[in-house]
Design a protein around this motif. Structure first.
Motif, short mmCIF file in Angstrom:
data_model
loop_
_atom_site.label_atom_id
_atom_site.label_comp_id
_atom_site.label_asym_id
_atom_site.label_seq_id
_atom_site.Cartn_x
_atom_site.Cartn_y
_atom_site.Cartn_z
N TYR A 119 -83.36 -3.62 -66.27
CA TYR A 119 -83.70 -4.66 -67.24
C TYR A 119 -84.32 -3.95 -68.43
N GLY A 120 -84.01 -4.42 -69.64
CA GLY A 120 -84.60 -3.81 -70.82
C GLY A 120 -84.63 -4.75 -72.00
N TYR A 121 -85.30 -4.25 -73.04
CA TYR A 121 -85.42 -5.00 -74.29
C TYR A 121 -85.29 -4.03 -75.44
N ASP A 122 -84.60 -4.46 -76.50
CA ASP A 122 -84.33 -3.62 -77.66
C ASP A 122 -84.92 -4.28 -78.90
N TRP A 123 -85.81 -3.54 -79.61
CA TRP A 123 -86.41 -4.02 -80.84
C TRP A 123 -85.71 -3.37 -82.03
N ILE A 124 -85.34 -4.16 -83.02
CA ILE A 124 -84.73 -3.64 -84.23
C ILE A 124 -85.87 -3.19 -85.16
N LEU A 125 -85.85 -1.91 -85.54
CA LEU A 125 -86.87 -1.38 -86.46
C LEU A 125 -86.37 -1.38 -87.90
N SER A 126 -85.09 -1.13 -88.09
CA SER A 126 -84.45 -1.12 -89.41
C SER A 126 -82.94 -1.28 -89.17
N PRO A 127 -82.12 -1.29 -90.21
CA PRO A 127 -80.68 -1.47 -89.98
C PRO A 127 -80.05 -0.41 -89.05
N HIS A 128 -80.62 0.79 -88.96
CA HIS A 128 -80.03 1.82 -88.11
C HIS A 128 -80.94 2.30 -86.98
N TRP A 129 -82.20 1.93 -86.99
CA TRP A 129 -83.14 2.43 -85.98
C TRP A 129 -83.61 1.31 -85.07
N ASN A 130 -83.61 1.59 -83.74
CA ASN A 130 -84.11 0.64 -82.74
C ASN A 130 -85.07 1.36 -81.79
N LEU A 131 -85.85 0.57 -81.09
CA LEU A 131 -86.73 1.06 -80.03
C LEU A 131 -86.37 0.26 -78.78
N GLU A 132 -86.16 0.96 -77.67
CA GLU A 132 -85.72 0.30 -76.44
C GLU A 132 -86.65 0.66 -75.29
N ALA A 133 -87.03 -0.34 -74.51
CA ALA A 133 -87.79 -0.13 -73.28
C ALA A 133 -86.93 -0.63 -72.13
N ALA A 134 -86.87 0.17 -71.05
CA ALA A 134 -86.05 -0.21 -69.90
C ALA A 134 -86.70 0.27 -68.61
N ILE A 135 -86.49 -0.50 -67.56
CA ILE A 135 -86.97 -0.12 -66.22
C ILE A 135 -85.84 -0.44 -65.24
N GLY A 136 -85.64 0.44 -64.28
CA GLY A 136 -84.59 0.22 -63.30
C GLY A 136 -85.08 0.48 -61.89
N VAL A 137 -84.50 -0.23 -60.94
CA VAL A 137 -84.77 -0.01 -59.52
C VAL A 137 -83.44 0.16 -58.82
#
Length: 177
Positions: A119-137
């Motif tokens: 499961y994860g979430y992606d934040w848009i920082l600018s038109p080309h840059w993102n920050l993503e957090a994810a965790i898996g089991v």
């Protein structure tokens, strides 16, 4: 290694040039915190599905011969709940690795293979840059040789283990083409 290169070529194809928001390069900051070099590529195959392939490598030996040399490959297919590279996603990942090293009185030399869900979430920082957090089991099967932290082939003991628990953790910086 040739199989991985061919797989990446087939996944990415030659359609990545000129199409916006279809291809991304990424790196996991949590791996960098453990001195593990890493890079990932991600390719959109529809508006809500992407394919990712991550590679991590740790060749370092530290003071007092402490080390955990590692080569990890972790492909994943993601389903985005809204739109690719934006918001929530769920995924299915596989992983395979070769490792050697130890931090205590024992050395481990072996392999692992398995898979899991993410499961994860992606934040848009600018038109080309993102920050993503994810965790898996998920699951991993490990098979390895264990020995005292001495060069002693006769002392090696073959072992295998099954692991169920966290199999992925990421805080990634992403550049989207």
């Amino acid at each position: 290694m040739k199989k991985i290169a061919v797989l990446l070529f087939v996944i990415l194809g030659n359609k990545t040039v000129g199409y916006s928001q279809d291809f991304a390069l990424k790196t996991n900051g949590l791996y960098w915190a453990t001195t593990t070099l890493n890079m990932g590529v991600e390719k959109a195959i529809s508006n809500q599905v992407t394919l990712e392939a991550d590679v991590a490598y740790n060749p370092w030996t530290f003071r007092e011969d402490k080390k955990m040399h590692l080569l990890l490959v972790q492909p994943e297919m993601k389903y985005w709940l809204c739109e690719k590279y934006e918001g929530h996603f769920v995924g299915i990942h596989l992983h395979g690795a070769q490792f050697f090293g130890g931090f205590g009185s024992k050395l481990y030399d072996g392999y692992l293979a398995g898979g899991g869900v993410t499961y994860g979430y992606d934040w848009i920082l600018s038109p080309h840059w993102n920050l993503e957090a994810a965790i898996g089991v998920g699951y991993a099967h490990l098979w390895y040789k264990q020995s005292p932290n001495l060069p002693c082939i006769k002392c090696q003991e073959k072992k295998s283990e099954n692991y169920i628990g966290p199999t992925k953790a990421a805080l990634s910086l992403i550049y989207i083409f």
